[in-house]
Scaffold this motif. Structure first.
Motif, PDB file in Angstrom:
ATOM      1  N   PRO A   1       0.790  -1.245   0.000  1.00 17.83           N
ATOM      2  CA  PRO A   1       0.000   0.000   0.000  1.00 17.83           C
ATOM      3  C   PRO A   1       0.819   1.291   0.000  1.00 17.83           C
TER       4      PRO A   1
ATOM      5  N   SER B   1      -6.394  10.671   4.054  1.00 19.36           N
ATOM      6  CA  SER B   1      -6.000   9.672   3.048  1.00 19.36           C
ATOM      7  C   SER B   1      -4.634   9.079   3.375  1.00 19.36           C
ATOM      8  N   HIS B   2      -3.703   9.933   3.797  1.00 15.94           N
ATOM      9  CA  HIS B   2      -2.367   9.439   4.155  1.00 15.94           C
ATOM     10  C   HIS B   2      -2.423   8.559   5.405  1.00 15.94           C
TER      11      HIS B   2
ATOM     12  N   THR C   1      -3.670   5.213   4.349  1.00 14.90           N
ATOM     13  CA  THR C   1      -2.621   4.488   3.634  1.00 14.90           C
ATOM     14  C   THR C   1      -1.578   3.941   4.608  1.00 14.90           C
TER      15      THR C   1
END
Length: 275
Positions: free
Chosen positions: A207, A244-245, A248
């Protein structure tokens, strides 16, 4: 946001925050009112006053105009920039790193700066800047050593690293340098100063393949993300991008080896450099 009480002599940024607060109050403005004048939120004014965020030069100019302070805030901002020993694109990120309550970093190829030994840093700088002066090299070594001091502090933030196996297997500086570098990381893990997970080559796609990044979280401010490429870096504070980070990174944690298994990989790689 009520600014916390600062000792203005703790740092240039603390002095800036104290002066900004004083001049705002002298002008009879609330944080929200000043924020409206300089096109930002009152909360952001509070972050600057509490030394959680350092203003950009453009913001300092707007503050000077709104508060009629004859350029003093801009000059103070410029002085802080000149005093910084870090590359311009990393200055604010370095300041935030020192104030973070948690740091989560992914490194695909190079040992993160917080973990580098002086010998590793020297080899890295020499490889990327073969004609650099010795003064330039020593400056890079010293600034990374200063950053790494937060790992020795009793108030150390929670620091978590996900390293791709390539970080361990790329012999920066040669076998002896890498053995000492990995021994340093192993020592930090064994002393419970950091958590490390390794993504092995055998896993293939994972990922976190896009780029290196770090997420910095704070007790009294929203988290930010720092991403970096060759001779450039960028801070991201947009909530959607930060979220989002974070997602992830969580996927990367799930894909990587456990901390115990990762420590075994680190020790094996370290011993391989002794062969």
């Amino acid at each position: 946001m009520r600014p916390k009480d600062l000792n203005p002599w703790d740092s240039p940024r603390a002095f800036y925050g104290t002066e900004l607060r004083r001049k705002r109050e002298e002008a009879g403005l609330s944080q929200e009112e000043l924020g409206a004048l300089v096109f930002c939120s009152g909360a952001y004014i509070g972050l600057m006053e509490s030394a959680t965020r350092r203003p950009t030069k453009e913001m300092a100019k707007l503050l000077d105009a709104a508060l009629h302070t004859d350029g003093i805030l801009t000059r103070m901002c410029e002085a802080m920039e000149q005093a910084s020993q870090h590359a311009e694109y990393f200055r604010l990120a370095a300041e935030l790193e020192a104030m973070a309550s948690a740091i989560c970093e992914y490194a695909p190829m190079i040992v993160p700066g917080l973990l580098q030994t002086p010998e590793y840093t020297r080899a890295l700088v020499r490889a990327s800047r073969p004609c650099a002066t010795e003064e330039f090299v020593e400056k890079n070594i010293e600034t990374r050593r200063e950053r790494a001091q937060l790992l020795d502090s009793p108030e150390t933030p929670e620091v978590w690293f996900i390293l791709h196996e390539a970080v361990l297997r790329m012999a920066v500086g040669g076998p002896s340098v890498m053995r000492r570098q990995l021994a340093h990381i192993v020592g930090l893990v064994e002393r419970h100063r950091i958590t490390v997970q390794v993504i092995p080559f055998a896993d293939g796609a994972h990922p976190l393949m896009d780029a290196p990044f770090k997420v910095m979280s704070f007790l009294d401010a929203p988290p930010v993300v720092y991403t970096e490429s060759v001779h450039s870096g960028r801070l991201l504070d947009t909530p959607a991008l930060v979220a989002s980070h974070l997602k992830t990174y969580d996927l990367g944690r799930a894909a990587a080896l456990s901390s115990a298994a990762s420590l075994k990989v680190l020790r094996t790689a370290m011993e391989d450099y002794a062969a």
